[in-house]
Design a protein around this motif. Structure first.
Motif, mmCIF file in Angstrom:
data_model
loop_
_atom_site.group_PDB
_atom_site.id
_atom_site.type_symbol
_atom_site.label_atom_id
_atom_site.label_comp_id
_atom_site.label_asym_id
_atom_site.label_seq_id
_atom_site.Cartn_x
_atom_site.Cartn_y
_atom_site.Cartn_z
ATOM 1 N N GLN A 139 -25.539 -2.792 6.653
ATOM 2 C CA GLN A 139 -24.744 -1.751 7.297
ATOM 3 C C GLN A 139 -23.347 -2.253 7.669
ATOM 4 N N ALA A 140 -23.154 -3.568 7.681
ATOM 5 C CA ALA A 140 -21.882 -4.142 8.096
ATOM 6 C C ALA A 140 -20.873 -4.255 6.959
ATOM 7 N N VAL A 141 -21.305 -3.999 5.719
ATOM 8 C CA VAL A 141 -20.397 -4.098 4.568
ATOM 9 C C VAL A 141 -20.325 -2.748 3.871
ATOM 10 N N SER A 142 -19.284 -2.589 3.054
ATOM 11 C CA SER A 142 -19.135 -1.349 2.290
ATOM 12 C C SER A 142 -20.203 -1.265 1.207
ATOM 13 N N ALA A 143 -20.422 -0.068 0.687
ATOM 14 C CA ALA A 143 -21.496 0.153 -0.282
ATOM 15 C C ALA A 143 -21.344 -0.715 -1.523
ATOM 16 N N ASP A 144 -20.106 -0.961 -1.946
ATOM 17 C CA ASP A 144 -19.903 -1.743 -3.161
ATOM 18 C C ASP A 144 -20.181 -3.232 -2.960
ATOM 19 N N ARG A 145 -20.422 -3.659 -1.717
ATOM 20 C CA ARG A 145 -20.715 -5.069 -1.456
ATOM 21 C C ARG A 145 -22.138 -5.291 -0.966
ATOM 22 N N GLN A 146 -22.946 -4.247 -0.975
ATOM 23 C CA GLN A 146 -24.302 -4.419 -0.485
ATOM 24 C C GLN A 146 -25.129 -5.321 -1.398
ATOM 25 N N SER A 147 -24.777 -5.367 -2.689
ATOM 26 C CA SER A 147 -25.464 -6.300 -3.584
ATOM 27 C C SER A 147 -25.155 -7.747 -3.200
ATOM 28 N N PHE A 148 -23.976 -7.981 -2.588
ATOM 29 C CA PHE A 148 -23.637 -9.321 -2.113
ATOM 30 C C PHE A 148 -24.648 -9.773 -1.056
ATOM 31 N N VAL A 149 -25.012 -8.835 -0.170
ATOM 32 C CA VAL A 149 -25.955 -9.153 0.899
ATOM 33 C C VAL A 149 -27.325 -9.478 0.318
#
Length: 313
Positions: free
Chosen positions: A179-189
């Protein structure tokens, strides 16, 4: 070996297959691959920069908020394309006092087709991943940490201890990270958490200002990610800094450190970090290695009027 013939030699594991593929790639490419390995000196230590390939980042993502006319003029004057940045990825290896220390682990096979070349280029540098004693992370973005595992989800550096900043680990491993990152970076998490799980029993956590290993000091350089660390490597009075992504671009980060960069999670803090770091590096005349600088990525920082410039070794 003819069809139907059985292999009667020693059993071949999945890691042997990967090593053989890397060795074959190097033997077929021959001397033409020498650009993938750079070497620097630091006292009795051997410093090797090994290419993990490159990335392609649209300019709208990288510097979409920069003044376009000024940005295009700067890029054109330096012979660079204006549509996208295509940065190299440089993994630094320090060989000293019986240790083989790798700073960041590259992208691995699942990020971009142009990256993930580290294993084959380590073979060119005559570095066996099984000889690596320590892997030290600057941060947990995909092109820095996803390479800890291979195509078979096995550890590439099978005998290494792993080190990461406590604040960086806490952010990416948090249940609230998605929830702390944008949708395009959720794969990073998701990717970071998966790699953390793979090395969970081998992880140690770092704090800025502390010695990571003998002669290696962690330096807080936040903004690109919440807990980003850079590292100063000492040998007597001589030293160099492994920047990671504290300075991501060898032209723009120096000429316009105040320009917001799309890859930075906290753009305002990252700009402050860049300006503070550049001022210190220029004053110290320190040598640096930038993860995304043009290979082999080593050089120094000089003042250039009100800004700075990178001077390659």
């Amino acid at each position: 070996m003819s069809a139907g013939t059985r292999w009667s030699g020693p059993a071949v594991g999945r890691r042997d297959v990967l090593r053989l593929a890397g060795a074959l790639a190097v033997s077929q490419l021959g001397a033409g691959r020498a650009f993938a390995v750079g070497r620097l000196a630091l006292g009795d230590a051997e410093i090797v920069t090994v290419s993990d390939g490159s990335l392609t980042l649209p300019m709208s993502y990288s510097y979409g908020e920069a003044p376009k006319a000024e940005l295009d003029a700067l890029l054109t004057a330096n012979g660079m394309a204006t549509d996208a940045l295509r940065p190299d990825c440089n993994v630094t290896v320090l060989k000293r006092a019986g240790r083989v220390v790798v700073f960041d682990a590259g992208s691995g096979p699942n990020f971009m087709d142009t990256a993930g070349k580290l294993v084959e280029n380590l073979a060119e540098a005559e570095i066996d991943p099984s000889d690596v004693t320590d892997v030290v992370f600057t941060h947990a973005h995909p092109d820095h940490i996803w390479g800890v595992t291979d195509d078979f989800d096995e550890l590439v550096f099978s005998n290494a201890a792993y080190h990461i900043g406590q604040a960086e680990y806490d952010f990416w491993s948090s249940p609230d990270a998605l929830q702390a990152v944008s949708a395009d970076r959720q794969s990073f998490v998701v990717g970071a958490q998966g790699r953390f799980e793979a090395i969970r029993d081998r992880l140690t956590f770092l704090k800025p200002g502390r010695e990571v290993l003998p002669g290696i000091e962690a330096v807080a350089t936040p903004g690109h990610t919440p807990g980003h660390l850079s590292y100063i490597v000492h040998d007597g009075a001589d030293q160099f800094m492994v920047l990671g992504d504290a300075l991501t671009q060898s032209l723009i980060s120096f000429a316009h450190p105040d320009w917001p960069a799309g890859a930075d999670q906290d753009q305002a803090l990252a700009a402050i970090t860049r300006k503070t770091l550049l001022d210190r590096l220029a004053g110290d005349r320190a040598r640096v290695i930038g993860y995304h600088f043009p290979h082999p990525a080593g050089g120094t920082v000089e003042r250039a009027g009100a800004a700075y410039r990178f001077v390659p070794v």
